[in-house]
Design an enzyme around this catalytic site. Structure first.
Site, PDB file in Angstrom:
ATOM      1  N   ASN A 163       0.837  -1.331   0.085  1.00  0.00           N
ATOM      2  CA  ASN A 163       0.001   0.003  -0.019  1.00  0.00           C
ATOM      3  C   ASN A 163       0.737   1.336  -0.034  1.00  0.00           C
ATOM      4  O   ASN A 163       1.977   1.240   0.559  1.00  0.00           O
ATOM      5  CB  ASN A 163      -0.799  -0.062   1.285  1.00  0.00           C
ATOM      6  CG  ASN A 163      -0.552  -0.224   2.341  1.00  0.00           C
ATOM      7  OD1 ASN A 163       0.529  -1.207   2.590  1.00  0.00           O
ATOM      8  ND2 ASN A 163      -0.945   0.367   3.338  1.00  0.00           N
ATOM      9  N   GLU A 182       0.204   5.231   0.533  1.00  0.00           N
ATOM     10  CA  GLU A 182      -0.671   6.297   1.019  1.00  0.00           C
ATOM     11  C   GLU A 182      -0.342   7.889   0.685  1.00  0.00           C
ATOM     12  O   GLU A 182       0.748   7.772   0.035  1.00  0.00           O
ATOM     13  CB  GLU A 182      -0.766   6.269   2.834  1.00  0.00           C
ATOM     14  CG  GLU A 182      -1.168   4.997   2.993  1.00  0.00           C
ATOM     15  CD  GLU A 182      -1.432   4.718   4.671  1.00  0.00           C
ATOM     16  OE1 GLU A 182      -0.802   5.494   5.342  1.00  0.00           O
ATOM     17  OE2 GLU A 182      -2.084   3.936   5.026  1.00  0.00           O
ATOM     18  N   CYS A 200      -4.051   0.577  -2.351  1.00  0.00           N
ATOM     19  CA  CYS A 200      -3.989  -0.443  -1.680  1.00  0.00           C
ATOM     20  C   CYS A 200      -2.870  -1.434  -2.231  1.00  0.00           C
ATOM     21  O   CYS A 200      -2.733  -1.458  -3.548  1.00  0.00           O
ATOM     22  CB  CYS A 200      -5.210  -1.272  -1.365  1.00  0.00           C
ATOM     23  SG  CYS A 200      -6.719  -0.582  -0.676  1.00  0.00           S
ATOM     24  N   GLU A 226      -3.190  -4.639  -3.106  1.00  0.00           N
ATOM     25  CA  GLU A 226      -3.609  -5.504  -4.034  1.00  0.00           C
ATOM     26  C   GLU A 226      -3.657  -4.753  -5.191  1.00  0.00           C
ATOM     27  O   GLU A 226      -3.500  -5.236  -6.518  1.00  0.00           O
ATOM     28  CB  GLU A 226      -5.040  -5.956  -3.449  1.00  0.00           C
ATOM     29  CG  GLU A 226      -5.467  -6.805  -2.352  1.00  0.00           C
ATOM     30  CD  GLU A 226      -5.269  -5.993  -1.128  1.00  0.00           C
ATOM     31  OE1 GLU A 226      -4.910  -4.903  -1.090  1.00  0.00           O
ATOM     32  OE2 GLU A 226      -6.365  -6.375  -0.197  1.00  0.00           O
ATOM     33  N   CYS A 285     -10.472  -4.742   0.272  1.00  0.00           N
ATOM     34  CA  CYS A 285     -11.387  -3.933   0.227  1.00  0.00           C
ATOM     35  C   CYS A 285     -12.619  -3.737  -0.974  1.00  0.00           C
ATOM     36  O   CYS A 285     -11.927  -4.586  -1.738  1.00  0.00           O
ATOM     37  CB  CYS A 285     -10.981  -2.630   0.529  1.00  0.00           C
ATOM     38  SG  CYS A 285     -10.275  -1.587  -0.970  1.00  0.00           S
ATOM     39  N   CYS A 317     -10.651  -2.970  -4.305  1.00  0.00           N
ATOM     40  CA  CYS A 317      -9.748  -3.928  -4.719  1.00  0.00           C
ATOM     41  C   CYS A 317     -10.497  -5.109  -5.289  1.00  0.00           C
ATOM     42  O   CYS A 317     -10.084  -5.674  -6.223  1.00  0.00           O
ATOM     43  CB  CYS A 317      -8.608  -4.262  -3.516  1.00  0.00           C
ATOM     44  SG  CYS A 317      -7.455  -3.043  -3.206  1.00  0.00           S
TER      45      CYS A 317
HETATM   46  N1  THU Z   1      -5.114  -1.715   2.827  1.00  0.00           N
HETATM   47  C1  THU Z   1      -4.455  -2.362   1.744  1.00  0.00           C
HETATM   48  O1  THU Z   1      -3.492  -1.973   1.253  1.00  0.00           O
HETATM   49  N2  THU Z   1      -5.174  -3.378   1.534  1.00  0.00           N
HETATM   50  C2  THU Z   1      -6.397  -4.140   2.219  1.00  0.00           C
HETATM   51  O2  THU Z   1      -6.676  -5.366   1.912  1.00  0.00           O
HETATM   52  C3  THU Z   1      -6.860  -3.543   3.365  1.00  0.00           C
HETATM   53  C4  THU Z   1      -6.373  -2.015   3.166  1.00  0.00           C
HETATM   54  C5  THU Z   1      -4.471  -0.332   3.274  1.00  0.00           C
HETATM   55  C6  THU Z   1      -5.033   0.852   2.840  1.00  0.00           C
HETATM   56  C7  THU Z   1      -4.554   1.803   3.916  1.00  0.00           C
HETATM   57  O3  THU Z   1      -2.999   2.107   3.433  1.00  0.00           O
HETATM   58  C8  THU Z   1      -4.230   0.874   5.293  1.00  0.00           C
HETATM   59  O4  THU Z   1      -4.164  -0.617   4.518  1.00  0.00           O
HETATM   60  C9  THU Z   1      -5.319   1.167   6.073  1.00  0.00           C
HETATM   61  O5  THU Z   1      -6.546   1.065   5.670  1.00  0.00           O
END
Ligand code: THU
Length: 131
Positions: free
Chosen positions: A43, A45, A54, A56, A87, A90
């Site tokens: 991920n 941000e 994310c 994925e 999520c 994704c």
């Molecule tokens: N996140 C992912 O990368 N994948 C997931 O399956 C769940 C959430 C990330 C998004 C954000 O950077 C952090 O996790 C918190 O939500």
């Protein structure tokens, strides 16, 4: 360790490179193509929180950039006690490339969840709806 131990280990490994200064929630994902190639993502941000991408979706981006357009397994690692599912955004992006793909969710605890993209997104809108 499950049958997908290597993919899970790779997902855990790439989670270490997550850029997650806001949530501090480091996620890793690895997609495997039918030919056995793997593509990893973490991920990423952003100070404008909604622009976060994310793990994925970043793994899928790596796959597409490498010239592949199908995968049959995605392994996701989250730094949690219990496994978590991808999520909604994704799920839609995974669906685009293979509704039948297996989704393996692993975490810091012993439990591993295995499901499919189509089971995570019933009644999905997809490429076939545009033809
Ligand atoms: N996140 C992912 O990368 N994948 C997931 O399956 C769940 C959430 C990330 C998004 C954000 O950077 C952090 O996790 C918190 O939500």
């Amino acid at each position: 360790m499950s049958d997908h131990g290597k993919l899970i280990a790779a997902a855990r490994e790439v989670s270490r490179r997550a850029y997650a200064p806001y949530s501090k929630f480091h996620v890793g994902a690895v997609v495997q193509t039918p030919g056995g190639e793997t593509y990893a993502g973490c991920n990423v941000e952003n100070a404008s929180y909604g622009l976060t991408c994310c793990a994925e979706r970043n793994a899928i981006g790596q796959m597409v950039a490498a010239g592949a357009t199908a995968f049959d397994i995605v392994a996701v690692y989250t730094p949690t006690e219990k496994p978590t599912a991808p999520c909604g955004a994704c799920r839609q992006v995974l669906y685009e490339f293979n509704p039948e793909a297996i989704v393996v969710s692993a975490c810091d605890g012993p439990e591993v969840i295995e499901t499919t993209v189509k089971d995570l997104l019933p009644g999905a809108f997809g490429p076939k709806n545009l033809t």
